[in-house]
Design a protein around this motif. Structure first.
Motif, short mmCIF file in Angstrom:
data_model
loop_
_atom_site.label_atom_id
_atom_site.label_comp_id
_atom_site.label_asym_id
_atom_site.label_seq_id
_atom_site.Cartn_x
_atom_site.Cartn_y
_atom_site.Cartn_z
N PRO A 204 0.80 -1.36 -0.05
CA PRO A 204 0.04 -0.02 0.07
C PRO A 204 0.75 1.07 -0.13
CG PRO A 204 -0.75 -1.44 1.53
CD PRO A 204 0.44 -2.10 1.06
N HIS A 205 0.37 2.29 -0.54
CA HIS A 205 1.18 3.54 -0.64
C HIS A 205 1.81 4.28 0.69
CE1 HIS A 205 2.59 7.28 -2.36
NE2 HIS A 205 1.75 7.91 -1.47
N PHE A 206 0.76 3.98 1.69
CA PHE A 206 1.12 4.43 3.15
C PHE A 206 2.35 3.76 3.77
CE2 PHE A 206 -1.90 1.38 4.29
CZ PHE A 206 -1.49 0.89 5.63
N ILE A 207 2.17 2.39 3.32
CA ILE A 207 3.43 1.45 3.86
C ILE A 207 4.80 1.88 3.16
CG2 ILE A 207 4.25 -0.86 3.97
CD1 ILE A 207 2.15 -0.26 6.12
N GLN A 208 4.54 2.12 1.73
CA GLN A 208 5.74 2.52 0.99
C GLN A 208 6.34 3.89 1.57
OE1 GLN A 208 5.62 2.29 -3.32
NE2 GLN A 208 3.73 0.95 -3.08
N LEU A 209 5.38 4.69 2.11
CA LEU A 209 5.98 6.13 2.56
C LEU A 209 6.57 5.92 3.93
CD1 LEU A 209 5.81 8.94 2.33
CD2 LEU A 209 3.54 9.14 3.15
N ILE A 210 6.02 4.98 4.71
CA ILE A 210 6.43 4.70 6.02
C ILE A 210 8.00 4.17 6.01
CG2 ILE A 210 6.45 3.09 8.13
CD1 ILE A 210 3.21 3.58 8.17
N LEU A 211 7.90 3.17 5.04
CA LEU A 211 9.52 2.56 4.83
C LEU A 211 10.44 3.68 4.44
CD1 LEU A 211 8.46 -0.71 3.13
CD2 LEU A 211 9.52 -0.41 5.15
N LYS A 212 10.01 4.48 3.47
CA LYS A 212 10.91 5.62 2.90
C LYS A 212 11.36 6.49 4.20
CE LYS A 212 11.13 9.18 -0.58
NZ LYS A 212 10.49 9.64 -1.82
N ILE B 275 15.62 12.32 19.53
CA ILE B 275 14.46 12.20 19.99
C ILE B 275 13.25 12.23 19.06
CG2 ILE B 275 12.75 13.42 21.44
CD1 ILE B 275 14.95 14.39 23.16
N LEU B 276 13.54 12.99 17.92
CA LEU B 276 12.60 12.98 16.92
C LEU B 276 12.52 11.74 16.07
CD1 LEU B 276 10.65 14.57 14.95
CD2 LEU B 276 12.82 15.41 13.80
N VAL B 277 13.70 11.09 15.77
CA VAL B 277 13.78 9.81 15.40
C VAL B 277 13.14 8.67 16.02
CG1 VAL B 277 16.04 8.89 15.94
CG2 VAL B 277 15.16 8.19 13.62
N HIS B 278 13.24 8.78 17.56
CA HIS B 278 12.66 7.84 18.27
C HIS B 278 11.01 8.08 17.94
CE1 HIS B 278 16.18 7.54 21.26
NE2 HIS B 278 15.88 6.55 20.60
N GLU B 279 10.53 9.11 17.99
CA GLU B 279 9.22 9.47 17.87
C GLU B 279 8.75 8.76 16.43
OE1 GLU B 279 6.90 10.46 20.03
OE2 GLU B 279 8.71 10.55 21.47
N ILE B 280 9.61 9.03 15.62
CA ILE B 280 9.23 8.64 14.24
C ILE B 280 8.84 6.87 14.15
CG2 ILE B 280 10.13 8.33 11.89
CD1 ILE B 280 11.13 10.82 12.02
N PHE B 281 9.95 6.36 14.77
CA PHE B 281 9.77 4.84 14.96
C PHE B 281 8.75 4.37 15.85
CE2 PHE B 281 13.75 4.85 12.59
CZ PHE B 281 13.94 3.71 11.85
#
Length: 199
Positions: free
Chosen positions: A12-20, A38-44
């Motif tokens: 799905p497009h949103f999964i491709q976006l998450i992976l990117k 801290i930002l990268v923690h929040e993203i993950f």
């Protein structure tokens, strides 16, 4: 005649976006800028649950790629980053479980135990960053141990550390510890019956 190997449906497009986003965020685990870390923690934290649910093929490779720079943060001294690291660790262990067992027990668990032992008798001002880290770990350690399947001597050693906090003079730390004992007791009542009398 149909091919024996069916082509996989595109993600799905949103999964491709998450992976990117996740792949482009990986280098920031090694950043010297606390705000970026801290930002990268929040993203993950906000992405791994979704990725695991919709795309388990790419989930474990992402965990593998992030693991070294992520766990290296547990060797640091920034209590705020350590709080975020522990929160992310609890999410990872709840999702990846066995995959991160050896990775966690080899380096992360010993570091957490060392911190709890060394900070036991610190007269921390309530709501200092060190105090918040203690409370975060004490309250979440039980479930993390369950998710990882920690047992035998390693579990005994950790329970012995937690017992030192069970009647801590700071009631908030004592309450957080009892939360972990409660989780462990609900998970394995018979085991905990032999280790604890009344928490």
């Amino acid at each position: 005649m149909e091919n024996e190997e069916e082509k996989k449906a595109p993600l799905p497009h949103f999964i491709q976006l998450i992976l990117k986003i996740l792949n482009s965020s990986l280098p920031f685990f090694a950043s010297s800028n606390p705000a970026e870390v801290i930002l990268v923690h929040e993203i993950f934290k906000n992405s791994l649950k979704t990725l695991n649910k919709f795309d388990d093929t790419n989930f474990l490779p992402i965990i593998h790629q992030m693991w070294y720079p992520f766990t290296k943060q547990f060797q640091g001294s920034n209590f705020i980053i350590l709080q975020h690291s522990f929160r992310l660790l609890t999410i990872i262990t709840s999702l990846a479980k066995d995959f991160v067992y050896h990775k966690s027990t080899a380096c992360v668990i010993p570091t957490i135990n060392k911190f709890l032992i060394s900070s036991l008798n610190h007269k921390n001002v309530t709501y200092s960053q060190e105090f918040k880290l203690q409370k975060e770990i004490l309250g979440g350690y039980g479930q993390l141990l369950i998710d990882l399947g920690i047992k035998d001597k390693m579990l005994d050693d950790i329970i012995n550390i937690l017992l030192k906090y069970k009647n801590h003079q700071n009631e908030q730390l004592a309450d957080a510890t009892r939360k972990s004992f409660h989780a462990l007791s609900m998970h394995d009542p018979m085991l905990m019956k032999f280790k604890l009398f009344d928490f």
